[in-house]
Design an enzyme around this catalytic site. Structure first.
Site, PDB file in Angstrom:
ATOM      1  N   ARG A 138       0.821  -1.207   0.000  1.00  0.00           N
ATOM      2  CA  ARG A 138       0.000   0.000   0.000  1.00  0.00           C
ATOM      3  C   ARG A 138       0.858   1.262   0.000  1.00  0.00           C
ATOM      4  O   ARG A 138       0.358   2.373   0.177  1.00  0.00           O
ATOM      5  CB  ARG A 138      -0.918  -0.010   1.242  1.00  0.00           C
ATOM      6  CG  ARG A 138      -2.399   0.097   0.900  1.00  0.00           C
ATOM      7  CD  ARG A 138      -3.288  -0.055   2.123  1.00  0.00           C
ATOM      8  NE  ARG A 138      -3.279   1.114   2.979  1.00  0.00           N
ATOM      9  CZ  ARG A 138      -2.772   1.165   4.199  1.00  0.00           C
ATOM     10  NH1 ARG A 138      -2.186   0.113   4.726  1.00  0.00           N
ATOM     11  NH2 ARG A 138      -2.831   2.260   4.916  1.00  0.00           N
ATOM     12  N   LYS A 139       2.150   1.107  -0.208  1.00  0.00           N
ATOM     13  CA  LYS A 139       3.073   2.248  -0.257  1.00  0.00           C
ATOM     14  C   LYS A 139       3.019   2.856  -1.657  1.00  0.00           C
ATOM     15  O   LYS A 139       3.888   2.615  -2.500  1.00  0.00           O
ATOM     16  CB  LYS A 139       4.485   1.803   0.106  1.00  0.00           C
ATOM     17  CG  LYS A 139       4.600   1.292   1.535  1.00  0.00           C
ATOM     18  CD  LYS A 139       5.995   0.769   1.827  1.00  0.00           C
ATOM     19  CE  LYS A 139       6.091   0.224   3.249  1.00  0.00           C
ATOM     20  NZ  LYS A 139       7.423  -0.349   3.537  1.00  0.00           N
ATOM     21  N   THR A 140       1.971   3.619  -1.884  1.00  0.00           N
ATOM     22  CA  THR A 140       1.729   4.199  -3.207  1.00  0.00           C
ATOM     23  C   THR A 140       1.699   5.723  -3.128  1.00  0.00           C
ATOM     24  O   THR A 140       1.586   6.303  -2.048  1.00  0.00           O
ATOM     25  CB  THR A 140       0.399   3.697  -3.781  1.00  0.00           C
ATOM     26  OG1 THR A 140      -0.650   3.972  -2.847  1.00  0.00           O
ATOM     27  CG2 THR A 140       0.440   2.192  -4.034  1.00  0.00           C
TER      28      THR A 140
END
Length: 299
Positions: A138-140
């Site tokens: 989820r590191k976007t």
């Protein structure tokens, strides 16, 4: 999965809304340069100037659709790019074509960069003889999640959960707030009901066993060194063979094969979205009837 079919995952209304928001960000007021170009019909060639995987055609299309331009693609989604290659042509009023240019290039370059990194990671895993899931995280980039998650899929990786609602992920801070692994997992199990899986981030075999005993579907072994990772995963699987094991933390394209093993089901890499370099594309106008040439390319 065929990359061409992945566009079906993208809701048209969401694509249009994203394209509109990106264009508004770039041009929230008067577009003074439009008076320079005018509204005469124009055409431009899209050039790929770096190697990688082509990804992001639906976003490129949606942006130009917002400014009344049409895109004709010469290469399919997921194509391996070898510079210099003409990828598409765009036609429309000159001021509209140039209004969409930078926004469309940004989306395509970013999406293709993520797809290229994902493809390299999958290739490294398969080269190590491992058949598990290579996944993103989820590191976007805020506002760009759909682009980056889609890029992972085009590159052959798994997108992992799209948002907080896609999986109940119990991380170290949740465990601290709840007062322990077992308590946190039991609470997660209640809210997950039958519809969602529960994954628990752990830092030791003891915590992994406690999470599995409390009902976790998956256990995330976070920031383990490869030797410790495989020993812990083997011990956990021996007692709980149906519990999925994910490895994450400190994984790069260079060391990914070290994390591949028979007891690891998923390897997730934040760098696929956080550190993937954008591919280089350019859009160059050309005269009607002329052969497009990428004059700006430098070796």
């Amino acid at each position: 999965m065929d990359p061409e079919g992945l566009a079906l995952l993208l809701p048209p209304a969401t694509l249009a809304a994203l394209a509109d928001s990106w264009l508004r960000e770039d041009c929230p007021g008067p577009n003074h340069a439009a008076l320079v170009t005018g509204a005469a019909p124009a055409q431009a060639a899209l050039w790929a100037k770096s190697a990688g995987v082509l990804a992001g055609r639906p976003f490129f299309d949606a942006i130009f659709a917002q400014v009344n331009c049409q895109v004709s693609w010469l290469l399919p989604e997921g194509s391996k790019l070898a510079p210099v290659a003409q990828v598409a042509e765009v036609r429309g009023p000159a001021h509209c074509l140039l209004l969409g240019e930078r926004v469309a290039l940004n989306a395509l370059a970013r999406c293709s960069g993520v797809a290229s990194a994902a493809a390299a990671a999958v290739e490294a895993a398969r080269g190590a003889g491992w058949a598990g899931h290579v996944a993103g995280t989820r590191k976007t980039t805020p506002g760009f999640r759909l682009v980056e998650k889609y890029g992972l899929l085009v590159g052959g990786a798994a997108a992992h959960r799209y948002d907080l609602g896609g999986l109940v992920m119990v991380k170290d801070n949740h465990i601290l707030a709840a007062g322990g692994v077992g308590k946190a997992v039991r609470g997660a199990r209640q809210v997950a009901d039958f519809a969602l899986k529960v994954e628990v981030e752990v830092g030791s075999l003891r915590e992994a066993v406690e999470a599995a005993e409390a009902g976790a579907d998956l256990v995330l072994l976070d920031n383990f060194k490869p030797k410790e990772l495989h020993a812990t995963a083997a011990a956990l699987k021996a007692r709980f063979p149906s519990v999925g094991v994910e490895a994450s933390g400190g994984v790069t394209l260079a060391n990914l094969p070290q994390f591949c093993g028979p007891h690891i089901d998923v390897i997730s890499l934040g760098m696929l979205t956080q550190a993937a370099p954008a591919l280089d594309f350019s859009l160059k106008l050309f005269a009607e009837g002329a052969t497009p040439v990428c004059h700006a390319y430098r070796t």
